[in-house]
Write a protein that holds these residues in place. Structure first.
Motif, short mmCIF file in Angstrom:
data_model
loop_
_atom_site.label_atom_id
_atom_site.label_comp_id
_atom_site.label_asym_id
_atom_site.label_seq_id
_atom_site.Cartn_x
_atom_site.Cartn_y
_atom_site.Cartn_z
N ALA A 103 38.08 49.20 41.54
CA ALA A 103 36.96 49.40 40.62
C ALA A 103 36.73 50.88 40.37
O ALA A 103 36.48 51.30 39.24
CB ALA A 103 35.70 48.75 41.18
N TYR A 104 36.84 51.68 41.43
CA TYR A 104 36.68 53.12 41.27
C TYR A 104 37.77 53.69 40.38
O TYR A 104 37.50 54.49 39.47
CB TYR A 104 36.71 53.82 42.64
CG TYR A 104 36.89 55.32 42.55
CD1 TYR A 104 35.88 56.13 42.01
CD2 TYR A 104 38.07 55.92 42.97
CE1 TYR A 104 36.06 57.50 41.91
CE2 TYR A 104 38.25 57.29 42.87
CZ TYR A 104 37.24 58.07 42.34
OH TYR A 104 37.42 59.44 42.23
N GLU A 105 39.02 53.29 40.61
CA GLU A 105 40.13 53.80 39.81
C GLU A 105 39.95 53.46 38.33
O GLU A 105 40.16 54.30 37.46
CB GLU A 105 41.45 53.23 40.34
CG GLU A 105 41.82 53.73 41.73
CD GLU A 105 43.06 53.03 42.28
OE1 GLU A 105 43.52 52.06 41.63
OE2 GLU A 105 43.55 53.46 43.34
N ASN A 106 39.56 52.22 38.05
CA ASN A 106 39.39 51.82 36.66
C ASN A 106 38.13 52.41 36.05
O ASN A 106 38.04 52.57 34.83
CB ASN A 106 39.37 50.29 36.54
CG ASN A 106 40.75 49.68 36.66
OD1 ASN A 106 41.54 49.72 35.74
ND2 ASN A 106 41.06 49.13 37.82
N SER A 107 37.14 52.76 36.88
CA SER A 107 35.94 53.43 36.35
C SER A 107 36.29 54.82 35.82
O SER A 107 35.64 55.32 34.90
CB SER A 107 34.85 53.52 37.42
OG SER A 107 35.17 54.45 38.43
N ILE A 276 30.19 56.07 38.94
CA ILE A 276 31.51 56.43 39.46
C ILE A 276 31.40 57.10 40.83
O ILE A 276 32.18 56.81 41.74
CB ILE A 276 32.24 57.36 38.45
CG1 ILE A 276 32.57 56.58 37.17
CG2 ILE A 276 33.52 57.93 39.07
CD1 ILE A 276 33.08 57.45 36.04
N VAL A 277 30.41 57.98 40.98
CA VAL A 277 30.20 58.65 42.27
C VAL A 277 29.89 57.63 43.36
O VAL A 277 30.42 57.70 44.47
CB VAL A 277 29.05 59.69 42.16
CG1 VAL A 277 28.68 60.22 43.55
CG2 VAL A 277 29.45 60.84 41.24
N SER A 278 29.05 56.65 43.04
CA SER A 278 28.70 55.62 44.01
C SER A 278 29.91 54.76 44.39
O SER A 278 30.12 54.44 45.56
CB SER A 278 27.58 54.72 43.45
OG SER A 278 27.22 53.71 44.36
N LEU A 279 30.73 54.42 43.39
CA LEU A 279 31.93 53.64 43.67
C LEU A 279 32.90 54.44 44.54
O LEU A 279 33.58 53.88 45.41
CB LEU A 279 32.61 53.23 42.36
CG LEU A 279 31.90 52.17 41.51
CD1 LEU A 279 32.61 51.99 40.18
CD2 LEU A 279 31.80 50.84 42.26
N ARG A 281 32.07 56.89 46.72
CA ARG A 281 31.53 57.14 48.07
C ARG A 281 31.37 55.87 48.89
O ARG A 281 31.65 55.86 50.09
CB ARG A 281 30.18 57.84 47.95
CG ARG A 281 30.26 59.29 47.48
CD ARG A 281 28.87 59.89 47.39
NE ARG A 281 28.94 61.31 47.02
CZ ARG A 281 27.86 62.07 46.79
NH1 ARG A 281 26.65 61.53 46.89
NH2 ARG A 281 28.00 63.34 46.46
N THR A 282 30.88 54.82 48.27
CA THR A 282 30.54 53.61 49.04
C THR A 282 31.36 52.39 48.66
O THR A 282 31.27 51.36 49.34
CB THR A 282 29.04 53.27 48.87
OG1 THR A 282 28.80 52.85 47.51
CG2 THR A 282 28.17 54.49 49.16
N GLY A 283 32.10 52.47 47.59
CA GLY A 283 32.87 51.31 47.14
C GLY A 283 32.03 50.25 46.47
O GLY A 283 32.47 49.11 46.30
N GLY A 284 30.79 50.61 46.07
CA GLY A 284 29.93 49.63 45.43
C GLY A 284 28.68 50.26 44.85
O GLY A 284 28.59 51.49 44.71
#
Length: 310
Positions: A103-107, A276-279, A281-284
């Motif tokens: 999800a982070y990569e695609n964000s 994106i920062v939240s994804l 750092r925390t993966g969610g």
């Protein structure tokens, strides 16, 4: 007053048709694809994201064809903002969303697609050439995504014969989408004129929220079922399609003036970057960022309806 009622009913009915026909069409597209032997990977990456974005594609394309620039542009950008600030805000308030590394990569691709859109529209217009470039960028993204996940692909045998009725139903449902979009555009442009607000405002709020209902359904369902990857992943895929495909098709049909989109683009960035920062750092996404998203959306509605210069 009677005119406003008729136009509001036209928007409501059109959005209902878009959502119901779009949902049925998405199911039928996947069913036909499976019968034809198209792989599950292609179905999940291409067809599902395409299906949930069909209302936006149809509405913006028709609005562009009819020269209703504000609704064509506002629907796409407003949907991107509503997807993050409203839909993910609500979903993460229901239950914190765990999304995973992909999800982070695609964000990042989602952010890149918006930046690319901004660069193309910095001259105040999305030309037909810009539209072709947006669609080409989506093609490049699909190739990258398919190659990235190629190792997980498995052989897929056709599950049945595709009959003439299947194709006929696809055409009928597609025509219903066009009819629903026609009603939304008709009601939206007339309400804008009657109330003295811009077509962009109507497109970025009423129309955008209405055409985003499939994404909202999927996101809230994912939150309730503790499947954060569904909620976040579908929104990311839909936003990439809104930026590259919805506006790519609309500007290919007719060049779009983008001057009325500055406020929306800025607020989209205000939502997208913390996401994106939240994804990362925390993966969610937790309830704090969900509350921030919802506050940001309320601020947006207050600004856009108070006549703030866009």
């Amino acid at each position: 007053m009677s005119g406003l009622v008729v136009w509001a009913f036209s928007i409501f009915t059109g959005i209902t048709i878009l959502v119901l026909a779009g949902d049925r069409l998405s199911d039928k597209i996947i069913e036909v694809a499976m019968k034809a032997g198209i792989s599950p990977l292609v179905i999940s990456i291409v067809l599902v994201s395409l299906s949930t974005t069909l209302p936006e594609i149809t509405t913006s394309a028709l609005a562009s064809y009819q020269g209703v620039n504000g609704i064509a542009l506002g629907n796409a950008l407003g949907s991107i903002f509503a997807n993050i600030a409203l839909i993910l805000g609500l979903a993460s308030m229901i239950r914190p969303l765990r999304a995973g590394r992909s999800a982070y990569e695609n964000s990042l691709v989602m952010l890149a697609s918006l930046v690319f859109l901004i660069l193309l529209s910095v001259d105040g217009t999305l030309s037909r050439l810009d539209g072709a470039m947006l669609l080409s960028a989506y093609g490049v993204y699909l190739v990258w995504l398919l190659r990235k996940h190629a190792r997980s692909e498995v052989d897929w045998e056709p599950s049945g014969d595709v009959k003439a009725f299947d194709y006929a139903l696809l055409i009928i449902l597609g025509l219903l989408l066009v009819g629903g979009a026609e009603m939304v555009v008709f009601g939206g442009k007339n309400i804008a004129k009657a109330l003295g607000v811009s077509e962009f405002v109507i497109g970025a709020t009423v129309v955008a929220i209405g055409t985003s209902l499939p994404e909202m359904t999927n996101a809230l369902y994912g939150a309730l079922r503790e499947r954060g990857s569904i909620s976040v992943g579908n929104i990311i895929g839909a936003n990439i399609m809104n930026a590259l495909v919805v506006l790519g098709i609309a500007s290919l049909i007719r060049p779009l003036q983008t001057g009325a989109s500055v406020l929306t683009v800025v607020l989209v960035l205000f939502a997208m970057i913390p996401m994106i920062v939240s994804l990362r750092r925390t993966g969610g996404l937790d309830r704090r960022i969900g509350a921030y998203f919802l506050i940001l959306y309320v601020v947006y509605l207050v600004l856009i309806f108070s006549g703030v210069e866009l």
